[in-house]
Design an enzyme around this catalytic site. Structure first.
Site, PDB file in Angstrom:
ATOM      1  N   GLU A 192      -7.663 -60.878  14.872  1.00 29.17           N
ATOM      2  CA  GLU A 192      -7.261 -62.004  15.716  1.00 29.17           C
ATOM      3  C   GLU A 192      -6.217 -61.546  16.710  1.00 29.17           C
ATOM      4  O   GLU A 192      -5.498 -60.575  16.458  1.00 29.17           O
ATOM      5  CB  GLU A 192      -6.663 -63.117  14.839  1.00 29.17           C
ATOM      6  CG  GLU A 192      -7.712 -63.814  14.011  1.00 29.17           C
ATOM      7  CD  GLU A 192      -7.113 -64.794  13.007  1.00 29.17           C
ATOM      8  OE1 GLU A 192      -5.908 -65.066  13.072  1.00 29.17           O
ATOM      9  OE2 GLU A 192      -7.878 -65.266  12.162  1.00 29.17           O
ATOM     10  N   LYS A 210      -2.725 -61.336  18.221  1.00 29.63           N
ATOM     11  CA  LYS A 210      -1.384 -61.611  17.689  1.00 29.63           C
ATOM     12  C   LYS A 210      -0.560 -62.183  18.831  1.00 29.63           C
ATOM     13  O   LYS A 210      -0.080 -61.456  19.693  1.00 29.63           O
ATOM     14  CB  LYS A 210      -0.740 -60.345  17.118  1.00 29.63           C
ATOM     15  CG  LYS A 210       0.601 -60.638  16.438  1.00 29.63           C
ATOM     16  CD  LYS A 210       1.185 -59.382  15.817  1.00 29.63           C
ATOM     17  CE  LYS A 210       2.347 -59.692  14.879  1.00 29.63           C
ATOM     18  NZ  LYS A 210       3.431 -60.454  15.475  1.00 29.63           N
ATOM     19  N   ARG A 216       9.280 -70.942  11.356  1.00 28.93           N
ATOM     20  CA  ARG A 216       9.232 -69.839  10.386  1.00 28.93           C
ATOM     21  C   ARG A 216      10.363 -69.935   9.358  1.00 28.93           C
ATOM     22  O   ARG A 216      10.208 -69.599   8.198  1.00 28.93           O
ATOM     23  CB  ARG A 216       9.332 -68.544  11.187  1.00 28.93           C
ATOM     24  CG  ARG A 216       9.385 -67.295  10.395  1.00 28.93           C
ATOM     25  CD  ARG A 216       8.002 -66.885   9.992  1.00 28.93           C
ATOM     26  NE  ARG A 216       8.063 -65.862   8.976  1.00 28.93           N
ATOM     27  CZ  ARG A 216       8.225 -64.581   9.238  1.00 28.93           C
ATOM     28  NH1 ARG A 216       8.306 -64.162  10.469  1.00 28.93           N
ATOM     29  NH2 ARG A 216       8.285 -63.704   8.274  1.00 28.93           N
ATOM     30  N   GLU A 230       0.464 -70.488  16.266  1.00 27.75           N
ATOM     31  CA  GLU A 230       1.552 -69.925  17.070  1.00 27.75           C
ATOM     32  C   GLU A 230       1.686 -70.765  18.337  1.00 27.75           C
ATOM     33  O   GLU A 230       0.687 -71.019  19.018  1.00 27.75           O
ATOM     34  CB  GLU A 230       1.200 -68.463  17.401  1.00 27.75           C
ATOM     35  CG  GLU A 230       2.315 -67.674  18.026  1.00 27.75           C
ATOM     36  CD  GLU A 230       3.234 -66.976  17.004  1.00 27.75           C
ATOM     37  OE1 GLU A 230       3.135 -67.234  15.790  1.00 27.75           O
ATOM     38  OE2 GLU A 230       4.069 -66.185  17.463  1.00 27.75           O
ATOM     39  N   PHE A 290      -4.380 -70.716  13.400  1.00 31.58           N
ATOM     40  CA  PHE A 290      -5.054 -69.634  12.687  1.00 31.58           C
ATOM     41  C   PHE A 290      -5.198 -69.849  11.179  1.00 31.58           C
ATOM     42  O   PHE A 290      -5.779 -69.025  10.490  1.00 31.58           O
ATOM     43  CB  PHE A 290      -4.393 -68.278  12.963  1.00 31.58           C
ATOM     44  CG  PHE A 290      -2.899 -68.239  12.744  1.00 31.58           C
ATOM     45  CD1 PHE A 290      -2.377 -68.253  11.468  1.00 31.58           C
ATOM     46  CD2 PHE A 290      -2.035 -68.162  13.826  1.00 31.58           C
ATOM     47  CE1 PHE A 290      -1.013 -68.203  11.266  1.00 31.58           C
ATOM     48  CE2 PHE A 290      -0.657 -68.109  13.634  1.00 31.58           C
ATOM     49  CZ  PHE A 290      -0.144 -68.123  12.350  1.00 31.58           C
ATOM     50  N   ARG A 344       4.938 -61.144   1.696  1.00 35.43           N
ATOM     51  CA  ARG A 344       4.485 -60.217   2.727  1.00 35.43           C
ATOM     52  C   ARG A 344       3.570 -59.213   2.058  1.00 35.43           C
ATOM     53  O   ARG A 344       4.023 -58.364   1.290  1.00 35.43           O
ATOM     54  CB  ARG A 344       5.696 -59.499   3.330  1.00 35.43           C
ATOM     55  CG  ARG A 344       5.396 -58.662   4.549  1.00 35.43           C
ATOM     56  CD  ARG A 344       6.635 -57.929   5.028  1.00 35.43           C
ATOM     57  NE  ARG A 344       7.616 -58.790   5.658  1.00 35.43           N
ATOM     58  CZ  ARG A 344       7.514 -59.279   6.889  1.00 35.43           C
ATOM     59  NH1 ARG A 344       6.464 -58.996   7.636  1.00 35.43           N
ATOM     60  NH2 ARG A 344       8.453 -60.039   7.390  1.00 35.43           N
ATOM     61  N   LYS A 352      -0.489 -56.306  10.617  1.00 35.20           N
ATOM     62  CA  LYS A 352      -0.290 -56.429  12.064  1.00 35.20           C
ATOM     63  C   LYS A 352      -0.402 -55.065  12.734  1.00 35.20           C
ATOM     64  O   LYS A 352      -0.028 -54.042  12.148  1.00 35.20           O
ATOM     65  CB  LYS A 352       1.048 -57.092  12.378  1.00 35.20           C
ATOM     66  CG  LYS A 352       2.231 -56.474  11.706  1.00 35.20           C
ATOM     67  CD  LYS A 352       3.479 -57.311  11.951  1.00 35.20           C
ATOM     68  CE  LYS A 352       4.605 -56.830  11.065  1.00 35.20           C
ATOM     69  NZ  LYS A 352       5.856 -57.523  11.237  1.00 35.20           N
TER      70      LYS A 352
HETATM   71  P1  ATP Z   1       6.807 -59.647  14.273  1.00 41.40           P
HETATM   72  O1  ATP Z   1       8.256 -59.297  14.314  1.00 41.40           O
HETATM   73  O2  ATP Z   1       5.903 -58.487  14.274  1.00 41.40           O
HETATM   74  O3  ATP Z   1       6.417 -60.752  15.204  1.00 41.40           O
HETATM   75  P2  ATP Z   1       7.361 -61.223  12.070  1.00 41.40           P
HETATM   76  O4  ATP Z   1       8.235 -60.432  11.174  1.00 41.40           O
HETATM   77  O5  ATP Z   1       7.956 -62.275  12.919  1.00 41.40           O
HETATM   78  O6  ATP Z   1       6.513 -60.223  12.912  1.00 41.40           O
HETATM   79  P3  ATP Z   1       5.086 -61.070  10.521  1.00 41.40           P
HETATM   80  O7  ATP Z   1       4.614 -61.807   9.356  1.00 41.40           O
HETATM   81  O8  ATP Z   1       5.474 -59.717  10.226  1.00 41.40           O
HETATM   82  O9  ATP Z   1       6.260 -61.875  11.195  1.00 41.40           O
HETATM   83  O10 ATP Z   1       3.983 -61.113  11.666  1.00 41.40           O
HETATM   84  C1  ATP Z   1       3.249 -62.234  11.696  1.00 41.40           C
HETATM   85  C2  ATP Z   1       3.711 -63.170  12.764  1.00 41.40           C
HETATM   86  O11 ATP Z   1       2.857 -63.044  13.872  1.00 41.40           O
HETATM   87  C3  ATP Z   1       3.526 -64.569  12.272  1.00 41.40           C
HETATM   88  O12 ATP Z   1       4.687 -65.054  11.694  1.00 41.40           O
HETATM   89  C4  ATP Z   1       3.137 -65.352  13.498  1.00 41.40           C
HETATM   90  O13 ATP Z   1       4.315 -65.908  14.047  1.00 41.40           O
HETATM   91  C5  ATP Z   1       2.617 -64.320  14.459  1.00 41.40           C
HETATM   92  N1  ATP Z   1       1.187 -64.448  14.765  1.00 41.40           N
HETATM   93  C6  ATP Z   1       0.655 -64.425  16.009  1.00 41.40           C
HETATM   94  N2  ATP Z   1      -0.665 -64.515  15.979  1.00 41.40           N
HETATM   95  C7  ATP Z   1      -1.033 -64.626  14.690  1.00 41.40           C
HETATM   96  C8  ATP Z   1      -2.279 -64.745  14.021  1.00 41.40           C
HETATM   97  N3  ATP Z   1      -3.432 -64.762  14.681  1.00 41.40           N
HETATM   98  N4  ATP Z   1      -2.261 -64.833  12.674  1.00 41.40           N
HETATM   99  C9  ATP Z   1      -1.108 -64.799  11.984  1.00 41.40           C
HETATM  100  N5  ATP Z   1       0.107 -64.679  12.563  1.00 41.40           N
HETATM  101  C10 ATP Z   1       0.155 -64.586  13.906  1.00 41.40           C
END
Ligand code: ATP
Length: 598
Positions: A260, A262, A282, A312, A352, A429, A435
């Site tokens: 998907e 991001k 979050r 998002e 999502f 996690r 990612k």
């Molecule tokens: P990062 O700092 O890489 O943005 P994070 O630490 O904020 O990551 P992670 O769980 O590591 O959070 O990465 C997932 C985040 O990416 C989710 O919290 C969401 O906000 C975002 N995101 C964007 N697109 C998607 C998607 N298609 N599916 C899930 N999460 C997504």
């Protein structure tokens, strides 16, 4: 229950750094707590007056507390401020003043015909009064808050006054995190082997450890097992792991996955209950009022009457029909002028996931089922769409989709497990989501989210400001923050002035006990602020404590040449990059270097 009992427990918790001792002290606390007070005691011991998502901000600044102390102990504000400058902690200031004046005060009220016990504070009274302070709003509320606090001080012992002060300033900082409370609850109330897991699951589903603790204490573990998702109560969010290469990701996900876009915006968990839409961030804060456009759109777009979906929120440029970066969205986030900002910075939501719909819990269903149901209940319209998705089975399909994502203004892609076991891992996690971002092509040029734990004063142009910050990763097993680099570049002087001002409000007189550091900082901060940084690479280090002894004896891992990228106001310190992620990244880098040599 007397608040004095709680204050005494706090004194003991303050005196220890050891998690096992903390658990024993918490068990002692639960022994002394009547059932009807368990919930309140859990909130207060976490430094709060309710669950995170209840948005209960006591709203008292240092200046107001100084006024209240001055009034309560009959000193001038200047004298209180002077002692504060010396001690660096208003809790200790009020304790010292009260200790001096207590004898006199006590005699005065004993002659009134009342005993000290009749007048002493109860836990419930403190909690109710703090709630009252939090709910005071509007004109004249500041004076009322101060007077209410003076009323509490009048009845408090010196030790109680100290902890009340720290609580109202959100500086209780006993080091008691939710997982420690869960462990203590399991040991106090359960004999079952899976107790900890059951309690943790209920916590993940309700985001309210006070609520779960009370049910456990009153009705036992079976009742906790029965705790159900409630629309309107946020579910702790699932997070993603990272891996540097597309091949590794595909292999980890069984050779086939859903890819998907991001999106680079703000995560949202939307709860629909009839006509009511509640949006959680979050950090599980209620952000509904900030996005009235999203609420209206979701109300129309979700066809089920009750549902919990995730997506998002991203800033959108309607002229260019393009996604805009995260920073633009953050500039929209404010408490005032919301309707003006709504016009200036329109947004889109890319959904999502689906966690719950019309009475059915979807958390334990596999991802393809969740996505199919999501598609079924969402009517796409201008603001609400589904996240772009494609099923890929090889590296070239993967890379083609990745490129489309980057071209569309995304950070990269999310690879999602689509096997039967791919549940929604609330509060975890794991590798069910992986990612993959643009800069991952070079594993060590990746960005990290670290917590500021200390600062060093600047020189020259930066005199009077913080010049370098001590940054730490989070170690969830030990529940401590471990230093990983000194950060001094990447910010402008304006950034630095802003950072200095904000951080100074978080300073603590000594190194907080949740921080493991070999370095002596000029100032220490309670771990609160999260910054995203990027580094050149990772190396072993004799001065940093992150992953100490994991790779080499007496050595930790450090990020070399770190640069500040952005503030992560949307992240709590517990969501920072973990020690384990740093160890994995270090090992990955070592492998890559070896491969290059060969
Ligand atoms: P990062 O700092 O890489 O943005 P994070 O630490 O904020 O990551 P992670 O769980 O590591 O959070 O990465 C997932 C985040 O990416 C989710 O919290 C969401 O906000 C975002 N995101 C964007 N697109 C998607 C998607 N298609 N599916 C899930 N999460 C997504």
């Amino acid at each position: 229950m007397r608040y004095a009992i709680l204050a005494e427990i706090y004194r003991k918790l303050d005196a220890t750094q050891k998690r096992l001792e903390m658990i024993d002290i918490l068990i002692e606390l639960f022994d002394k707590t009547e059932l009807e007070n368990i919930r309140i005691v859990i909130y207060l011991t976490s430094g709060k007056i309710g669950a995170d998502f209840e948005d209960l901000d006591i709203g008292i600044a240092e200046k107001m507390v100084i006024k209240a102390i001055a009034k309560a102990v009959g000193k001038s504000e200047e004298i209180v401020t002077a002692l504060f400058a010396k001690k660096g902690d208003l809790g200790e200031v009020v304790e010292a003043f009260k200790a001096k004046s207590t004898q006199q005060g006590l005699e005065a009220f004993l002659t009134d015909g009342k005993t000290a016990a009749e007048e002493s504070l109860t836990v419930r009274e403190v909690w109710e009064t703090l709630n009252k302070i939090a709910n005071l709003e509007g004109k004249g509320s500041a004076a009322k808050k101060i007077n209410t606090l003076v009323g509490l001080y009048a009845k408090a012992t010196p030790l109680e006054a100290k902890y009340i002060t720290r609580t109202v300033l959100s500086q209780l900082r006993l080091g008691v995190r939710d997982l420690t409370i869960i462990e203590a609850l399991a040991r106090k109330y359960c004999t079952e082997k899976d107790a900890r897991k059951v309690i943790e699951h209920a916590y993940n589903v309700t985001s309210d450890i006070g609520f779960v603790g009370e049910i456990l204490a009153r009705k036992g573990l079976e009742a906790v097992r029965q705790i159900k998702i409630q629309v309107g109560r946020p579910i702790r969010m699932m997070a993603a792991q990272r891996l540097p290469s597309t091949e590794e990701i595909l292999e980890k996900l069984g050779g086939k996955c859903a890819l998907e876009f991001k999106y680079d915006g703000e995560r949202v968990q939307a709860h629909k209950n009839g006509d009511k839409i509640t949006l959680f961030s979050r950090n599980l804060n209620d952000i509904s009022t900030m996005y009235p456009d999203v609420r209206d759109a979701l109300k129309a777009s979700i066809t089920a009457s009750k549902a919990i979906v995730e997506g998002e929120i991203v800033a959108w440029d309607p002229q260019a029909e393009r996604l805009r970066p995260f920073q633009i969205l953050m500039s929209r986030k404010r408490k005032y002028d919301i309707s003006e900002m709504k016009e200036k910075i329109p947004v889109k939501v890319f959904l999502f996931d689906l966690l719950f719909v019309d009475g059915d819990n979807y958390l334990l269903k596999a991802y393809p089922q969740r996505r199919t149901k999501l598609e079924e209940i969402i009517k796409e319209e201008e603001i609400i769409t589904l996240a772009s998705q494609e099923i890929v089975t090889n590296a070239s399909e993967f890379e083609a989709f990745f490129e489309t994502a980057i071209e569309s203004g995304c950070e990269g892609v999310m690879a999602k497990d689509i096997r039967e076991t791919a549940i929604y891992q609330a509060g975890n996690r794991g590798f069910l989501w992986i990612k993959h971002k643009f800069d991952y092509s070079s594993a060590f040029a990746d960005s990290y989210d670290f917590v500021v734990v200390g600062g060093f004063y600047g020189k020259g142009r930066r005199k009077g400001m913080l010049g370098t910050l001590l940054m730490a990763a989070y170690n969830p097993e030990k529940e401590i923050f471990e230093t990983v680099c000194k950060l001094g570049s990447g910010f402008s002087d304006e950034d630095l002035a802003k950072i200095t001002k904000e951080l100074m409000a978080l300073r603590t007189p000594e190194k907080p006990k949740e921080v493991a550091s070999k370095l002596e900082a000029d100032v220490w901060f309670y771990p609160t602020k999260v910054f995203e940084i990027r580094g050149a690479d990772l190396s072993t280090s004799p001065v940093h404590t992150c992953a100490l002894n994991e790779i080499k004896e007496d050595m930790g891992i450090a990020i070399r040449f770190p640069r500040f990228i952005r503030f992560r106001e949307d992240k709590k310190p517990e969501f920072a990059t973990t020690t384990k992620e740093i160890i994995d990244a270090y090992k990955e880098q070592r492998l890559l270097k070896k491969e290059k040599k060969n």
